[in-house]
Motif scaffolding. Structure first.
Motif, PDB file in Angstrom:
ATOM      1  N   SER A 245      32.240  55.789  15.226  1.00  0.00           N
ATOM      2  CA  SER A 245      32.702  55.092  16.543  1.00  0.00           C
ATOM      3  C   SER A 245      32.278  56.090  17.903  1.00  0.00           C
ATOM      4  CB  SER A 245      34.223  54.721  16.585  1.00  0.00           C
ATOM      5  OG  SER A 245      34.889  55.925  16.570  1.00  0.00           O
TER       6      SER A 245
ATOM      7  N   ASP B 127      29.276  54.646  19.444  1.00  0.00           N
ATOM      8  CA  ASP B 127      29.373  53.499  20.242  1.00  0.00           C
ATOM      9  C   ASP B 127      29.927  53.957  21.795  1.00  0.00           C
ATOM     10  OD1 ASP B 127      29.699  50.902  18.057  1.00  0.00           O
ATOM     11  OD2 ASP B 127      30.031  52.797  17.195  1.00  0.00           O
ATOM     12  N   ARG B 128      31.116  54.874  21.586  1.00  0.00           N
ATOM     13  CA  ARG B 128      31.627  55.148  22.993  1.00  0.00           C
ATOM     14  C   ARG B 128      30.626  55.979  23.884  1.00  0.00           C
ATOM     15  NH1 ARG B 128      37.779  56.727  22.513  1.00  0.00           N
ATOM     16  NH2 ARG B 128      37.182  58.496  21.086  1.00  0.00           N
TER      17      ARG B 128
ATOM     18  N   GLN C 193      27.505  48.461  24.699  1.00  0.00           N
ATOM     19  CA  GLN C 193      27.560  48.161  23.430  1.00  0.00           C
ATOM     20  C   GLN C 193      26.444  47.244  22.812  1.00  0.00           C
ATOM     21  OE1 GLN C 193      30.593  49.152  21.226  1.00  0.00           O
ATOM     22  NE2 GLN C 193      28.988  48.820  19.638  1.00  0.00           N
ATOM     23  N   ASP C 194      26.123  46.366  23.681  1.00  0.00           N
ATOM     24  CA  ASP C 194      25.119  45.181  23.127  1.00  0.00           C
ATOM     25  C   ASP C 194      23.554  45.784  22.958  1.00  0.00           C
ATOM     26  OD1 ASP C 194      27.222  43.589  23.233  1.00  0.00           O
ATOM     27  OD2 ASP C 194      26.439  42.438  24.966  1.00  0.00           O
TER      28      ASP C 194
ATOM     29  N   CYS D 195      27.586  55.235  23.968  1.00  0.00           N
ATOM     30  CA  CYS D 195      26.682  54.216  24.591  1.00  0.00           C
ATOM     31  C   CYS D 195      27.319  53.640  25.799  1.00  0.00           C
ATOM     32  CB  CYS D 195      26.250  53.455  23.617  1.00  0.00           C
ATOM     33  SG  CYS D 195      24.877  54.307  22.567  1.00  0.00           S
ATOM     34  N   TRP D 196      28.699  53.439  25.446  1.00  0.00           N
ATOM     35  CA  TRP D 196      29.516  52.880  26.772  1.00  0.00           C
ATOM     36  C   TRP D 196      29.424  53.713  27.804  1.00  0.00           C
ATOM     37  CZ3 TRP D 196      34.934  51.826  23.860  1.00  0.00           C
ATOM     38  CH2 TRP D 196      34.570  51.263  22.896  1.00  0.00           C
TER      39      TRP D 196
END
Ligand code: PLP
Length: 465
Positions: A181, A184-185, A194-195, A187-188
């Motif tokens: 994860s 993901d973080r 996220q998309d 990229c946030w």
């Protein structure tokens, strides 16, 4: 406190520490307290006058210790270990005592220079090519964020930091669906979103990203006017140990001129054993950025995460900032705070130096090989046990299984095992089902500890039936 008292307490803490570690196996692995129980015992406001260390230490033993989960316990089979070997703890005590802030070469030349040499020792130990440099970060999450920011800046011609991302299209980053994860973080936080993190299907025995799916996704994104920025690979995913075939994925990335980052946070340590290179490390020399955590399997006390860089320039172009108060004069030196997001830096290299000199690589390899062998042995025993199934086969020292019953029954089994306290493990999910993860990696674990886990799992499973 004067320095004589400091010395007296230091000796007492060292004795306490040795006793604690000698008897750690007698304690429950996971803390057996209820939420709020510890906080309720602590004074709600700070004292106006100082207290005696004797009283503070007594409260530490009475209040704090029962609320600790023991990460150095030999039957810690949850998450991944955060091994702290004795030599690395001793080095940390020296670091704590010197208490330097090592942001620039001149704020502690020895810290900077030892860091350079330790990164190079580890580069050699892991079989990475000469010329790769690197930096010690606090966590794999920070290293990955640094790499994702570099992908962003490189893909925008190094204009994102100055202008923001408006009007720059959808920057796209690619990875497998098995990544941690922290990807993901990253990229946030980097403003990618996220998309725009494209998670690709996996295949084969090591659940690797499909390079054809990667090439297709990039082509479709370019056709749609998006901006491919980078590819994140994994060696040893958290859930089931998924590991990408590096070579074909890196080839697609190179053809598309994309920056690449490899997350080998826990499994990277195993690459000090050359026999794993063919399966896991082929092509690694072409990664632009690689992260692995010596604070996990190698035994360097938390925190200690090493990020290797094929060429440090893109990351420096992304993160370096030099206000007047940080400028240094004199010969060209390395200021590692220019390579990372935080300015302030702990002296993390010392514990690596103590650890590597104290054990030597051959002893560290021996432990890893044992862990892998014992994980395979336990997996086979569970496989032969009626009512149990292996959900994912061992990848290095990690596998997952299911006991009797549905998903809720798996969680009941995990909770009952952890309430029992003799061993500690955690759940995960694989192919839409809840699984029970088992990793062998604690530094003091013996084969007997692993076999005891089998007895505990069976006994508690039968009790729940
Ligand atoms: N990547 C992988 C594969 C991990 O297993 C973990 C943690 O277990 C991380 C990243 C995050 O590591 P850190 O806590 O150093 O940010």
């Amino acid at each position: 406190m004067n320095w004589d008292d400091f010395a007296r307490w230091g000796r007492r803490f060292a004795d306490w520490g040795a006793d604690f570690h000698k008897t750690i196996g007698d304690r429950p692995v996971r803390a057996q307290t209820k939420p709020g129980e510890i906080a309720a015992q602590i004074a709600p406001s700070p004292p106006e006058t100082g207290e005696e260390m004797e009283a503070i230490f007594a409260d530490f033993e009475r209040i704090v210790m029962p609320g600790m989960t023991h990460w150095q316990h030999p039957r810690f089979f949850a998450y991944f270990p955060a091994n702290a070997t004795a030599p690395s703890m001793l080095a940390e005590q020296l670091v704590n005592t010197i208490a330097a802030q090592c942001m620039l070469w001149q704020t502690s030349p020895a810290a900077t220079e030892l860091e350079g040499v330790m990164v190079d020792w580890l580069r050699q130990a892991l079989g990475l090519p000469e010329g790769m440099t690197g930096v010690i970060q606090d966590s794999a999450s920070s290293a990955t964020l640094s790499a994702v920011l570099t992908m962003r800046e490189r893909a925008t011609g190094y204009t994102g930091n100055r202008e923001g991302l408006n009007g720059k299209g959808h920057l796209r980053i690619y990875c497998s669906q098995e990544v941690h994860s922290s990807i993901d973080r990253a990229c946030w936080v980097a403003g990618i979103g996220q998309d725009n993190l494209v998670k690709l299907p996996t295949h084969g025995p090591r659940h690797a990203m499909d390079p054809r799916a990667l090439a297709k996704a990039i082509a479709e994104d370019r056709a749609a006017g998006h901006v491919p920025a980078g590819v994140i690979l994994v060696t040893g995913g958290t859930g089931i140990g998924a590991s990408d075939d590096l070579e074909p994925v890196l080839k697609v990335a190179a053809d598309e001129d994309l920056y690449t980052h490899l997350d080998a946070a826990w499994a990277g340590t195993a690459m000090i054993c050359p026999e794993y290179h063919d399966n896991f490390w082929s092509g690694v020399q072409n990664c632009d950025s690689i992260v692995f955590n010596p604070h996990k399997w190698l035994g360097a006390q938390f925190d200690c995460s090493v990020q290797f860089l094929r060429d440090a320039t893109p990351q420096l172009n992304t993160l370096k900032i030099e206000p007047e108060y940080l400028k240094t004069t004199g010969d060209a030196v390395t200021n590692y705070s220019e390579w990372t997001i935080p300015l302030g830096r702990r002296f993390r290299a010392l514990k690596l130096w103590f650890l590597l000199r104290s054990y030597g690589l051959e002893e560290l390899r021996r432990r890893i090989r044992n862990h892998v062998t014992w994980a395979e042995e336990l997996c086979e025993k569970l496989h032969q046990t009626p009512g149990f199934e292996i959900a994912s086969d061992p990848i290095l020292s990690l596998f997952s299984f299911r006991g009797p019953g549905d998903d809720a029954a798996q969680q009941r089994l995990v909770d009952a095992i952890n309430d029992d306290g003799r061993i500690y493990l955690t759940q995960g999910s694989f192919q839409g089902r809840k699984v029970i993860r088992f990793q062998v990696g604690q530094f003091e674990t013996t084969r007997e500890d692993v076999m005891m886990a089998y007895d505990v799992i069976r006994e508690i499973s039968e009790r729940l039936r």
